[in-house]
Design a protein around this motif. Structure first.
Motif, short mmCIF file in Angstrom:
data_model
loop_
_atom_site.label_atom_id
_atom_site.label_comp_id
_atom_site.label_asym_id
_atom_site.label_seq_id
_atom_site.Cartn_x
_atom_site.Cartn_y
_atom_site.Cartn_z
N MET A 177 0.14 -0.97 0.04
CA MET A 177 -0.23 0.21 -0.19
C MET A 177 0.81 0.90 0.26
O MET A 177 1.97 1.03 0.72
CB MET A 177 -1.20 -0.53 1.31
CG MET A 177 -2.02 1.51 1.44
SD MET A 177 -2.71 1.66 2.67
CE MET A 177 -3.97 0.24 2.31
N THR A 193 1.85 4.88 0.84
CA THR A 193 1.45 6.05 2.28
C THR A 193 1.13 7.18 1.72
O THR A 193 1.38 7.64 0.26
CB THR A 193 2.49 5.80 3.05
OG1 THR A 193 3.98 6.35 3.09
CG2 THR A 193 2.54 4.71 3.19
N LYS A 203 0.27 7.67 -9.74
CA LYS A 203 -0.49 6.45 -10.41
C LYS A 203 0.02 5.89 -11.43
O LYS A 203 -0.60 4.92 -11.63
CB LYS A 203 -1.92 6.72 -9.98
CG LYS A 203 -2.41 6.94 -8.90
CD LYS A 203 -3.49 6.90 -8.64
CE LYS A 203 -4.46 5.84 -8.36
NZ LYS A 203 -6.14 5.99 -8.43
#
Length: 77
Positions: free
Chosen positions: A1, A3, A72
């Motif tokens: 994941m 941060t 992303k």
């Protein structure tokens, strides 16, 4: 994941690079998009993360995707 700190770091680095690539100073950008120079400086230094509207304004101005700014995607458009 991922941060929030990693997102902030990626945004700051990509924002700095876009400014450098366009040979653009913060005051000129501030005048063009209506965000205070001090705020832009905080973003550039990775001190603060812009909200959705700020990310959109940077994205629109530099003609890159918000996904690129936020890490992303590695593709600007």
């Amino acid at each position: 994941m991922v941060t929030s700190q990693e997102i902030l770091d990626v945004f700051a680095e990509r924002f700095k690079q876009l400014l450098k690539d366009k040979d653009l100073d913060l005051q000129k950008l501030s005048n063009n998009i209506g965000i205070a120079r001090s705020t832009l400086n905080d973003w550039k230094l990775g001190k603060k993360m812009p909200g959705a509207d700020g990310v959109r304004k940077i994205s629109d101005y530099f003609n890159v995707t918000t996904d690129y700014l936020l890490g992303k995607s590695d593709f600007e458009s």
